[in-house]
Scaffold this motif. Structure first.
Motif, PDB file in Angstrom:
ATOM      1  N   HIS A  48      19.546  20.716  -3.619  1.00  0.00           N
ATOM      2  CA  HIS A  48      18.230  21.452  -3.950  1.00  0.00           C
ATOM      3  C   HIS A  48      16.887  20.475  -3.734  1.00  0.00           C
ATOM      4  O   HIS A  48      15.852  20.922  -3.610  1.00  0.00           O
ATOM      5  CB  HIS A  48      18.296  21.650  -5.772  1.00  0.00           C
ATOM      6  CG  HIS A  48      19.286  22.680  -6.114  1.00  0.00           C
ATOM      7  ND1 HIS A  48      18.722  24.125  -6.214  1.00  0.00           N
ATOM      8  CD2 HIS A  48      20.210  22.879  -6.461  1.00  0.00           C
ATOM      9  CE1 HIS A  48      19.544  24.784  -6.521  1.00  0.00           C
ATOM     10  NE2 HIS A  48      20.468  24.249  -6.698  1.00  0.00           N
ATOM     11  N   ARG A  51      16.024  20.967  -0.207  1.00  0.00           N
ATOM     12  CA  ARG A  51      15.150  22.046  -0.188  1.00  0.00           C
ATOM     13  C   ARG A  51      13.816  22.064  -0.665  1.00  0.00           C
ATOM     14  O   ARG A  51      12.805  22.524  -0.048  1.00  0.00           O
ATOM     15  CB  ARG A  51      15.939  23.296  -0.659  1.00  0.00           C
ATOM     16  CG  ARG A  51      15.112  24.686  -0.688  1.00  0.00           C
ATOM     17  CD  ARG A  51      16.137  25.903  -0.962  1.00  0.00           C
ATOM     18  NE  ARG A  51      16.286  26.031  -2.513  1.00  0.00           N
ATOM     19  CZ  ARG A  51      16.865  26.762  -3.002  1.00  0.00           C
ATOM     20  NH1 ARG A  51      17.645  27.703  -2.480  1.00  0.00           N
ATOM     21  NH2 ARG A  51      16.904  26.792  -4.462  1.00  0.00           N
ATOM     22  N   ARG A 140       6.768  40.557   1.095  1.00  0.00           N
ATOM     23  CA  ARG A 140       6.445  39.246   0.975  1.00  0.00           C
ATOM     24  C   ARG A 140       6.236  38.702   2.383  1.00  0.00           C
ATOM     25  O   ARG A 140       6.006  39.383   3.539  1.00  0.00           O
ATOM     26  CB  ARG A 140       7.746  38.363   0.810  1.00  0.00           C
ATOM     27  CG  ARG A 140       8.192  39.017  -0.890  1.00  0.00           C
ATOM     28  CD  ARG A 140       9.423  38.258  -1.117  1.00  0.00           C
ATOM     29  NE  ARG A 140      10.598  38.442   0.091  1.00  0.00           N
ATOM     30  CZ  ARG A 140      11.781  37.717   0.026  1.00  0.00           C
ATOM     31  NH1 ARG A 140      11.717  36.540  -0.870  1.00  0.00           N
ATOM     32  NH2 ARG A 140      12.448  38.112   1.093  1.00  0.00           N
ATOM     33  N   SER A 181      15.202  40.245  -5.304  1.00  0.00           N
ATOM     34  CA  SER A 181      13.905  39.556  -5.444  1.00  0.00           C
ATOM     35  C   SER A 181      14.268  38.274  -5.828  1.00  0.00           C
ATOM     36  O   SER A 181      13.152  37.403  -5.862  1.00  0.00           O
ATOM     37  CB  SER A 181      13.401  40.358  -6.631  1.00  0.00           C
ATOM     38  OG  SER A 181      14.190  40.228  -7.970  1.00  0.00           O
ATOM     39  N   SER A 182      15.459  37.902  -6.530  1.00  0.00           N
ATOM     40  CA  SER A 182      15.413  36.371  -6.834  1.00  0.00           C
ATOM     41  C   SER A 182      16.698  35.910  -6.568  1.00  0.00           C
ATOM     42  O   SER A 182      17.512  35.029  -7.142  1.00  0.00           O
ATOM     43  CB  SER A 182      15.077  35.857  -8.287  1.00  0.00           C
ATOM     44  OG  SER A 182      16.006  36.775  -9.122  1.00  0.00           O
ATOM     45  N   ASN A 184      20.378  35.830  -3.231  1.00  0.00           N
ATOM     46  CA  ASN A 184      20.997  36.288  -1.886  1.00  0.00           C
ATOM     47  C   ASN A 184      21.588  37.288  -2.016  1.00  0.00           C
ATOM     48  O   ASN A 184      22.384  37.471  -2.944  1.00  0.00           O
ATOM     49  CB  ASN A 184      21.401  35.141  -1.097  1.00  0.00           C
ATOM     50  CG  ASN A 184      20.330  34.245  -0.882  1.00  0.00           C
ATOM     51  OD1 ASN A 184      20.277  32.776  -1.203  1.00  0.00           O
ATOM     52  ND2 ASN A 184      19.420  34.444   0.134  1.00  0.00           N
ATOM     53  N   LEU A 203      15.229  33.217   1.521  1.00  0.00           N
ATOM     54  CA  LEU A 203      15.416  31.735   0.926  1.00  0.00           C
ATOM     55  C   LEU A 203      16.879  31.313   1.263  1.00  0.00           C
ATOM     56  O   LEU A 203      17.705  32.113   0.955  1.00  0.00           O
ATOM     57  CB  LEU A 203      15.161  31.744  -0.656  1.00  0.00           C
ATOM     58  CG  LEU A 203      15.224  30.319  -1.200  1.00  0.00           C
ATOM     59  CD1 LEU A 203      14.143  29.409  -0.949  1.00  0.00           C
ATOM     60  CD2 LEU A 203      15.561  30.424  -2.630  1.00  0.00           C
ATOM     61  N   THR A 207      23.346  28.471  -3.466  1.00  0.00           N
ATOM     62  CA  THR A 207      24.775  29.212  -4.143  1.00  0.00           C
ATOM     63  C   THR A 207      25.131  30.104  -2.680  1.00  0.00           C
ATOM     64  O   THR A 207      26.361  30.177  -2.573  1.00  0.00           O
ATOM     65  CB  THR A 207      24.537  30.051  -5.111  1.00  0.00           C
ATOM     66  OG1 THR A 207      23.522  29.639  -6.080  1.00  0.00           O
ATOM     67  CG2 THR A 207      25.512  30.688  -5.760  1.00  0.00           C
ATOM     68  N   ARG A 208      24.236  30.494  -1.899  1.00  0.00           N
ATOM     69  CA  ARG A 208      24.810  31.130  -0.742  1.00  0.00           C
ATOM     70  C   ARG A 208      25.491  30.248   0.118  1.00  0.00           C
ATOM     71  O   ARG A 208      26.608  30.681   0.783  1.00  0.00           O
ATOM     72  CB  ARG A 208      23.291  31.631   0.201  1.00  0.00           C
ATOM     73  CG  ARG A 208      23.756  32.327   1.551  1.00  0.00           C
ATOM     74  CD  ARG A 208      22.310  32.461   2.224  1.00  0.00           C
ATOM     75  NE  ARG A 208      22.527  32.864   3.515  1.00  0.00           N
ATOM     76  CZ  ARG A 208      22.733  32.217   4.595  1.00  0.00           C
ATOM     77  NH1 ARG A 208      22.910  30.823   4.497  1.00  0.00           N
ATOM     78  NH2 ARG A 208      22.675  32.710   5.742  1.00  0.00           N
ATOM     79  N   SER A 242      23.111  33.413  -6.824  1.00  0.00           N
ATOM     80  CA  SER A 242      21.938  32.458  -7.236  1.00  0.00           C
ATOM     81  C   SER A 242      22.506  31.522  -8.038  1.00  0.00           C
ATOM     82  O   SER A 242      23.508  31.545  -8.805  1.00  0.00           O
ATOM     83  CB  SER A 242      20.799  33.449  -7.859  1.00  0.00           C
ATOM     84  OG  SER A 242      20.972  33.649  -9.085  1.00  0.00           O
ATOM     85  N   THR A 243      21.392  30.624  -8.478  1.00  0.00           N
ATOM     86  CA  THR A 243      21.781  29.392  -9.264  1.00  0.00           C
ATOM     87  C   THR A 243      21.922  29.967 -10.713  1.00  0.00           C
ATOM     88  O   THR A 243      22.760  29.609 -11.525  1.00  0.00           O
ATOM     89  CB  THR A 243      20.726  28.372  -9.327  1.00  0.00           C
ATOM     90  OG1 THR A 243      20.640  27.812  -8.243  1.00  0.00           O
ATOM     91  CG2 THR A 243      20.605  27.432 -10.303  1.00  0.00           C
ATOM     92  N   THR A 244      21.229  30.946 -10.828  1.00  0.00           N
ATOM     93  CA  THR A 244      21.040  31.226 -12.372  1.00  0.00           C
ATOM     94  C   THR A 244      22.216  32.534 -12.553  1.00  0.00           C
ATOM     95  O   THR A 244      22.814  32.649 -13.693  1.00  0.00           O
ATOM     96  CB  THR A 244      19.890  31.917 -12.808  1.00  0.00           C
ATOM     97  OG1 THR A 244      19.456  32.640 -11.581  1.00  0.00           O
ATOM     98  CG2 THR A 244      18.819  30.903 -13.036  1.00  0.00           C
TER      99      THR A 244
HETATM  100  N1  PDD Z   1      15.837  31.998  -7.570  1.00  0.00           N
HETATM  101  N2  PDD Z   1      16.472  34.103  -2.814  1.00  0.00           N
HETATM  102  C1  PDD Z   1      15.173  34.245  -3.696  1.00  0.00           C
HETATM  103  C2  PDD Z   1      14.195  34.745  -3.489  1.00  0.00           C
HETATM  104  C3  PDD Z   1      15.297  33.226  -4.973  1.00  0.00           C
HETATM  105  O1  PDD Z   1      14.331  33.396  -5.661  1.00  0.00           O
HETATM  106  C4  PDD Z   1      16.504  32.449  -5.406  1.00  0.00           C
HETATM  107  C5  PDD Z   1      16.635  31.833  -6.371  1.00  0.00           C
HETATM  108  C6  PDD Z   1      17.707  32.968  -4.360  1.00  0.00           C
HETATM  109  C7  PDD Z   1      18.966  32.152  -4.591  1.00  0.00           C
HETATM  110  O2  PDD Z   1      18.805  30.640  -4.532  1.00  0.00           O
HETATM  111  P1  PDD Z   1      19.755  29.703  -5.076  1.00  0.00           P
HETATM  112  O3  PDD Z   1      20.933  29.996  -4.892  1.00  0.00           O
HETATM  113  O4  PDD Z   1      19.469  28.367  -4.264  1.00  0.00           O
HETATM  114  O5  PDD Z   1      19.343  29.761  -6.655  1.00  0.00           O
HETATM  115  C8  PDD Z   1      17.259  33.550  -3.249  1.00  0.00           C
HETATM  116  C9  PDD Z   1      15.589  31.226  -8.566  1.00  0.00           C
HETATM  117  C10 PDD Z   1      16.994  30.898  -9.304  1.00  0.00           C
HETATM  118  C11 PDD Z   1      14.586  31.547  -9.495  1.00  0.00           C
HETATM  119  O6  PDD Z   1      13.747  31.775  -8.935  1.00  0.00           O
HETATM  120  O7  PDD Z   1      14.667  31.539 -10.496  1.00  0.00           O
END
Ligand code: PDD
Length: 280
Positions: A48, A51, A140, A181-182, A184, A203, A207-208, A242-244
């Protein structure tokens, strides 16, 4: 009231304020990260932070010295907030400058915010039954690899999905599925685990990356290539990461069942491998 970090201070959330001329407020001129903590330990913190550096470079935003101090700041926040399991939100903006003007201010100090955000537990059956999603145009910009706070297209898409009773909006550019939207997006197509390449249209999810590594150890076929909406509809399995939300099966897209309408075998193997990875 949670304690947050703002520009060197640890403060109750209600006392943490920034000037209205902060460029994060006026221009969405900022970047962010969300890191997950499980039982007091960070998951993929180094990735993280890397990134975050990538986003800072892409946004021409120098990270203040606090960047090197982030692990310590986060650790202290968890202690101060007595938290073991949490998402930690990190945001940098280009700081406050007067008068408002588009060009970068010469003297502004970046604004640095770090705050714990509660984990929103998903409904108990989301992981076992899967969730639904709807497709939407990806409106976007072309640097989605930068984790920018400029999220208007993302928040509108997510809200429209929720208004339609769906969990996630799957974004589509020129017929190609980019990501959620948030989150992968992954699809099992002809037996191969398929996901959009980590280029500037998505992005590069942490997690991806973990899922791709786990898939390799499970000897699954992996295909980092684009796929279309029709391929999505016809996929054997679909899931998001995603992380969440971790690894979450998607069993319905635009009202059509994916596969037999239940979480698939590959998804569940990766879900279990991910849980093991987190536990270790
Ligand atoms: N969102 N794509 C988008 C557009 C995102 O906003 C996110 C993460 C991911 C997944 O990425 P990662 O696995 O690194 O969390 C993919 C975060 C959690 C958020 O905006 O709250």
């Amino acid at each position: 009231m949670p304690i947050v970090y703002l520009n060197g201070d640890y403060l109750p959330l209600e006392e943490a304020t920034v000037p209205v001329e902060d460029r994060g407020f006026l221009f969405a001129d900022g970047i962010y990260e969300v890191v997950r903590f499980y039982r007091g330990r960070s998951f993929q913190l180094e990735a993280h932070l890397q990134r975050l550096q990538h986003s800072a470079q892409g946004a021409h935003l120098p990270l203040a010295s606090a960047a090197a101090e982030l692990p310590g700041i986060i650790e202290r926040l968890l202690v101060e907030n007595d938290l073991q399991d949490a998402n930690v939100y990190i945001q940098y903006t280009r700081g406050a400058a007067h008068p408002r003007t588009h060009t970068f201010p010469a003297a502004a100090q970046p604004t640095v915010l770090v705050m714990p955000v509660p984990i929103h537990a998903l409904p108990g059956d989301a992981f076992t039954r899967g969730v639904s999603a709807v497709t939407m145009p990806d409106l976007r910009w072309r640097r989605c690899d930068i984790k920018s706070t400029m999220l208007l297209p993302n928040v509108i898409a997510k809200q429209q999905a929720r208004d339609q009773g769906a969990f996630e909006a799957i974004l589509v550019r020129d017929g190609v599925v980019t990501e959620g939207s948030s989150t992968n997006m992954f699809a099992v197509i002809d037996g191969s685990l398929t996901t959009h390449p980590a280029d500037q249209d998505v992005l590069g999810g942490i997690t991806r990356q973990v899922i791709l590594a786990l898939a390799a150890t499970l000897c699954l076929g992996i295909c980092e290539e684009t796929f279309t909406v029709d391929q999505l509809y016809d996929a054997e399995e679909v899931f998001l990461t995603s992380t969440t939300s971790e690894v979450l099966p998607i069993t319905q897209v635009d009202g059509r069942a994916i596969g037999d309408g239940r979480p698939g075998r590959v998804t569940m193997r990766l879900f279990e491998a991910f849980q093991k990875e987190v536990a270790s």
